[in-house]
Design a protein around this motif. Structure first.
Motif, short mmCIF file in Angstrom:
data_model
loop_
_atom_site.label_atom_id
_atom_site.label_comp_id
_atom_site.label_asym_id
_atom_site.label_seq_id
_atom_site.Cartn_x
_atom_site.Cartn_y
_atom_site.Cartn_z
N ALA A 1 0.84 -1.21 0.00
CA ALA A 1 0.00 0.00 0.00
C ALA A 1 0.87 1.25 0.00
O ALA A 1 0.60 2.23 -0.72
N GLU A 2 1.93 1.23 0.80
CA GLU A 2 2.83 2.39 0.85
C GLU A 2 3.50 2.63 -0.50
O GLU A 2 3.63 3.78 -0.95
N ILE B 1 -1.53 -7.66 -8.05
CA ILE B 1 -1.04 -8.83 -7.31
C ILE B 1 -1.56 -10.10 -7.98
O ILE B 1 -2.76 -10.30 -8.13
N GLU B 2 -0.61 -10.95 -8.38
CA GLU B 2 -0.99 -12.18 -9.09
C GLU B 2 -1.16 -13.35 -8.12
O GLU B 2 -2.06 -14.15 -8.25
N GLY C 1 6.93 -14.13 3.81
CA GLY C 1 5.89 -14.12 2.78
C GLY C 1 6.45 -13.80 1.40
O GLY C 1 7.55 -13.24 1.28
N GLU C 2 5.67 -14.19 0.38
CA GLU C 2 6.06 -13.91 -1.00
C GLU C 2 4.84 -13.39 -1.76
O GLU C 2 3.73 -13.89 -1.56
N ILE C 3 5.07 -12.43 -2.63
CA ILE C 3 4.00 -11.92 -3.48
C ILE C 3 4.55 -11.79 -4.90
O ILE C 3 5.69 -11.33 -5.09
N VAL D 1 4.02 -5.15 -12.70
CA VAL D 1 4.29 -3.72 -12.63
C VAL D 1 4.48 -3.21 -14.06
O VAL D 1 5.19 -3.85 -14.84
N PRO D 2 3.89 -2.07 -14.42
CA PRO D 2 4.12 -1.53 -15.77
C PRO D 2 5.62 -1.33 -16.01
O PRO D 2 6.32 -0.82 -15.12
#
Ligand code: SF4
Ligand code: SF4
Length: 129
Positions: free
Chosen positions: A18-19, A30-31, A40-42, A46-47
Motif C-alpha cells: 500500500a505504501e 497482485i498475481e 511471505g512472497e507476493i 508492474v508496468p
C-alpha cells in the motif's frame, strides 16, 4: 514486468505494498501471495516504464525483489555436481543427466530460490532487480 517480492519477519506485517502504491502512484497487480510462518512472497505485475521507481521504493523498505522475466542461472564451470539442488527443487527443474552431471531446465523453474540456498558453493543465482 513480473516481480517476485520476498518479505522477511522484520517487515511481513508492514503495509508495504500500500505504501509503495501511495508513494509512486503506480498500480501494482497482485498475481499471487503466500505467507508461511514469519515470511511471505507476493508476485506482482508492474508496468515496465514504472518498474525502476517501484523497485527502488520496495528495496528501500527491505523487500527482496527478483525479476521473473529473466531465468535463473547456474555457473556450469564451478558447479561440483553434488546434487544438493536436485532434492531441493519442488518442481523437478533440476536433475541428474545420464553422465551424472546436474542440469537445470529454466522453463520449469518457478524461481522459489530453494536451490540457491541449498548449493554449497553458491553457483546458482536468481536474477535480482
Ligand atoms: S529456483 Fe526453485 S524451482 Fe527454480 S530450479 Fe531452483 S529450486 Fe527449482
Ligand atoms: S547444489 Fe550447487 S554445486 Fe551442487 S549440483 Fe547444484 S548447482 Fe552444482
Amino acid at each position: 514486468m513480473k516481480l517476485l517480492l520476498r518479505f522477511n519477519s522484520e517487515i511481513i506485517k508492514k503495509p508495504i505494498i500500500a505504501e509503495a502504491v501511495l508513494e509512486t502512484g503506480v498500480k501494482l497487480e497482485i498475481e499471487r501471495a503466500r505467507v508461511e510462518g514469519p515470511q511471505g512472497e507476493i508476485v506482482v505485475n508492474v508496468p515496465d516504464d514504472s518498474c525502476r521507481e517501484v523497485v527502488n521504493v520496495l528495496k528501500r523498505k527491505k523487500v527482496e525483489v527478483t525479476r521473473l522475466d529473466v531465468p535463473i542461472t547456474k555457473d556450469e564451470e564451478n558447479c561440483i555436481h553434488c546434487g544438493a539442488c536436485v532434492s531441493a527443487c519442488p518442481v523437478g527443474a533440476i536433475r541428474y543427466e545420464y553422465d551424472w552431471r546436474v542440469r537445470m531446465d529454466e522453463k520449469l523453474c518457478v524461481q522459489c530460490g530453494n536451490c540457491v540456498n541449498a548449493c554449497p558453493v553458491r553457483v546458482i543465482k536468481l536474477p535480482e532487480y
